[in-house]
Design an enzyme around this catalytic site. Structure first.
Site, PDB file in Angstrom:
ATOM      1  N   HIS A  13       3.707   4.859 -29.431  1.00 24.68           N
ATOM      2  CA  HIS A  13       3.108   4.253 -28.243  1.00 24.68           C
ATOM      3  C   HIS A  13       3.177   2.722 -28.259  1.00 24.68           C
ATOM      4  O   HIS A  13       2.677   2.074 -29.162  1.00 24.68           O
ATOM      5  CB  HIS A  13       1.647   4.698 -28.149  1.00 24.68           C
ATOM      6  CG  HIS A  13       1.018   4.452 -26.814  1.00 24.68           C
ATOM      7  ND1 HIS A  13      -0.265   4.818 -26.521  1.00 24.68           N
ATOM      8  CD2 HIS A  13       1.507   3.880 -25.688  1.00 24.68           C
ATOM      9  CE1 HIS A  13      -0.555   4.495 -25.274  1.00 24.68           C
ATOM     10  NE2 HIS A  13       0.513   3.909 -24.751  1.00 24.68           N
ATOM     11  N   TYR A  23      -6.041   6.391 -24.215  1.00 20.18           N
ATOM     12  CA  TYR A  23      -6.609   6.497 -22.872  1.00 20.18           C
ATOM     13  C   TYR A  23      -8.035   7.064 -22.895  1.00 20.18           C
ATOM     14  O   TYR A  23      -8.323   8.065 -22.243  1.00 20.18           O
ATOM     15  CB  TYR A  23      -5.735   7.392 -21.990  1.00 20.18           C
ATOM     16  CG  TYR A  23      -4.282   6.965 -21.865  1.00 20.18           C
ATOM     17  CD1 TYR A  23      -3.882   5.655 -22.052  1.00 20.18           C
ATOM     18  CD2 TYR A  23      -3.303   7.912 -21.560  1.00 20.18           C
ATOM     19  CE1 TYR A  23      -2.550   5.280 -21.943  1.00 20.18           C
ATOM     20  CE2 TYR A  23      -1.963   7.543 -21.429  1.00 20.18           C
ATOM     21  CZ  TYR A  23      -1.603   6.224 -21.639  1.00 20.18           C
ATOM     22  OH  TYR A  23      -0.279   5.870 -21.519  1.00 20.18           O
TER      23      TYR A  23
END
Length: 328
Positions: free
Chosen positions: A120, A54
């Site tokens: 992830h 992110y």
């Protein structure tokens, strides 16, 4: 290190999604992260979800938490981050990179331990890269044994992939601690409900429902340009937002309260860009609690509009987009 050693793990109903600090959803003013996180603490939100993927999210979150350390010490909050994904097509689930990633996250977040680390977006790599020796999960469990992380998790979009991995780990007698699912309990898709019992059966302790607004789909205005929703679904959501507004209702609030009403999960993860969004999210949660306490259902006008929204969304109900996409 009280938080690391303690068996207590009391995550709030709302977890602060710090992925918004990447700027991928909307513009972020320089002072918003500090103001938003301080406000979150004041209102009882003490869990933060982020990832190296992110953008500068980890760095920004770590800087703010460091600034607030006198008011809110490390033992007073939880940090959830991820490892394995570092760009749109940049994945590395090798043990060496996972170990490096956790170390880098700790440095950016200015902490010497992490509460949850998720492998992830596990659907983007081979099953073996996630579960086999030399891959992500065995290394994360080693880091758990060393006390560098408290819990091991997996995140991803396809629920069947998450369940396959969770079942495999259960059968090898090393169950996954936490699951992070997203956009699978919201106004247009409630598939997560059908998996909760199965996740519990295979030893998953903590189930996080992320993206109650389906990654910015249920907000006033256009969703992010990169959003994977089909044109037809986008149009149906836009129609729903207009219908809500005509009746003095807010589509984002309706969507959030719908998701918050899901029982038997640990926490709902929502991106909170600024202090106003923090206030609105907590106000929605408190309103929901107040209704339940009084034993009342939602107001009739709201019920009527929600039913009409369900009808608009019905052709797309429980449709999941492809992940990974065909062009991956």
């Amino acid at each position: 290190m009280e938080n690391r050693k303690s068996n207590k793990f009391h995550v709030p109903e709302l977890t602060f999604g710090a992925g918004v600090f990447s700027g991928r959803y909307n513009h972020i003013e320089k002072d918003w992260p500090l103001l938003s996180i301080r406000r979150a603490f004041e209102l009882g939100i003490n869990a933060f979800d982020t990832s190296p993927y992110y953008g500068d999210s980890e760095k920004i979150l770590g800087s703010v938490l460091h600034t607030l350390r006198e008011e809110f010490p490390r033992s007073s909050y939880y940090i959830f981050t991820k490892a394995g994904r570092y760009g749109p097509k940049n994945f590395d689930f090798t043990a060496k990179r996972i170990q490096e990633s956790v170390k880098e996250s700790c440095r950016r977040l200015r902490t010497d331990y992490l509460d949850i680390v998720y492998a992830h977006d596990v659907e983007f790599v081979k099953f073996e890269d996630v579960v086999e020796e030399g891959g992500a999960l065995p290394e994360l469990f080693k880091l758990k044994e060393q006390g560098k992380i408290r819990y091991v998790g997996i995140s991803g979009y396809p629920l069947d992939v998450l369940l396959k991995i969770a079942r495999f780990q259960y059968e090898r007698d090393q169950p996954i601690d936490a699951i992070l699912s997203y956009s699978h309990y919201c106004l247009h898709n409630i598939k997560l409900v059908n998996y909760i019992e199965e996740f519990r059966y295979v030893g998953v302790k903590y189930i996080m429902n992320a993206s109650p607004l389906s990654m910015g789909l249920f907000r006033n205005g256009e969703p992010p340009e990169w959003h994977p929703a089909s044109t037809d679904l986008r149009y149906a959501v836009a129609q729903s937002a207009v219908l809500a507004a005509r009746n003095n209702l807010n589509i984002s609030k309706l969507a959030l309260q719908f998701a918050l009403d899901l029982d038997d999960i640990t926490s709902t993860v929502i991106g909170l860009s600024n202090p106003n969004e923090v206030d609105e999210a907590i106000a929605s949660l408190k309103e929901l609690h107040a209704r339940k306490k009084r034993g009342k259902t939602i107001p009739e006008i709201e019920k009527k509009i929600l039913n009409e929204i369900y009808q608009i969304l019905e052709p797309h109900f429980n449709h999941s987009w492809e992940s990974p996409p065909k062009d991956h």
